[in-house]
Design a protein around this motif. Sequence first.
Motif, short mmCIF file in Angstrom:
data_model
loop_
_atom_site.label_atom_id
_atom_site.label_comp_id
_atom_site.label_asym_id
_atom_site.label_seq_id
_atom_site.Cartn_x
_atom_site.Cartn_y
_atom_site.Cartn_z
N LEU A 1 0.82 -1.21 0.00
CA LEU A 1 0.00 0.00 0.00
C LEU A 1 0.86 1.26 0.00
O LEU A 1 0.52 2.25 -0.64
CB LEU A 1 -0.92 0.03 1.22
N PHE A 2 1.95 1.21 0.74
CA PHE A 2 2.83 2.38 0.84
C PHE A 2 3.60 2.62 -0.46
O PHE A 2 3.76 3.76 -0.89
CB PHE A 2 3.79 2.20 2.01
N ILE A 3 4.06 1.55 -1.11
CA ILE A 3 4.90 1.68 -2.29
C ILE A 3 4.09 1.93 -3.57
O ILE A 3 4.52 2.67 -4.45
CB ILE A 3 5.79 0.42 -2.45
N LEU A 4 2.92 1.33 -3.67
CA LEU A 4 2.10 1.44 -4.88
C LEU A 4 1.66 2.88 -5.10
O LEU A 4 1.02 3.48 -4.23
CB LEU A 4 0.87 0.54 -4.75
N PRO A 5 2.00 3.47 -6.25
CA PRO A 5 1.58 4.85 -6.51
C PRO A 5 0.08 4.91 -6.80
O PRO A 5 -0.51 3.94 -7.27
CB PRO A 5 2.39 5.26 -7.74
N PRO A 6 -0.55 6.07 -6.54
CA PRO A 6 -1.99 6.19 -6.75
C PRO A 6 -2.41 6.02 -8.21
O PRO A 6 -3.47 5.51 -8.50
CB PRO A 6 -2.33 7.59 -6.27
N ASN A 7 -1.58 6.46 -9.13
CA ASN A 7 -1.84 6.19 -10.54
C ASN A 7 -0.52 5.95 -11.26
O ASN A 7 0.54 6.33 -10.79
CB ASN A 7 -2.66 7.30 -11.22
N ARG A 8 -0.60 5.32 -12.41
CA ARG A 8 0.64 4.91 -13.07
C ARG A 8 1.41 6.07 -13.69
O ARG A 8 2.55 5.91 -14.07
CB ARG A 8 0.35 3.84 -14.09
N TYR A 9 0.81 7.22 -13.78
CA TYR A 9 1.49 8.36 -14.38
C TYR A 9 1.94 9.39 -13.35
O TYR A 9 2.27 10.52 -13.70
CB TYR A 9 0.58 9.03 -15.40
N SER A 10 1.93 9.04 -12.08
CA SER A 10 2.31 10.01 -11.05
C SER A 10 3.76 10.44 -11.17
O SER A 10 4.11 11.55 -10.79
CB SER A 10 2.03 9.44 -9.67
#
Length: 100
Positions: free
Chosen positions: A24-33
């Motif tokens: 949860l911490f590492i996964l960015p909110p969207n792939r283009y962040s």
Amino acid sequence: MIEEMSAAMKIIARLFSVCGLLVLFILPPNRYSWMQEMDPSIMADDPSGNRKVFSLLILIIIGLIELILFIKDNKVAGKIVSLILAASAVLIWSIKYLSV
């Protein structure tokens, strides 16, 4: 022997929860962040919302694991650890995905 297996299962379940927190911490909110970090003028939207759904699934799994451990654990320290891990998961998810 059953007592030892129970302790081992609790440790394994807590490790799964901690790994879920890391995801949860590492996964960015969207792939283009990463593009927005390089150039803030770029509006990078991810209309699919798959990351939000996947992260919500991880949050639910962590919540269920910690709820079961909270119910099954007889010690106060174990219950406190379950509450802290569940609250941390909710906090990380809400900061990352509700602000987007």
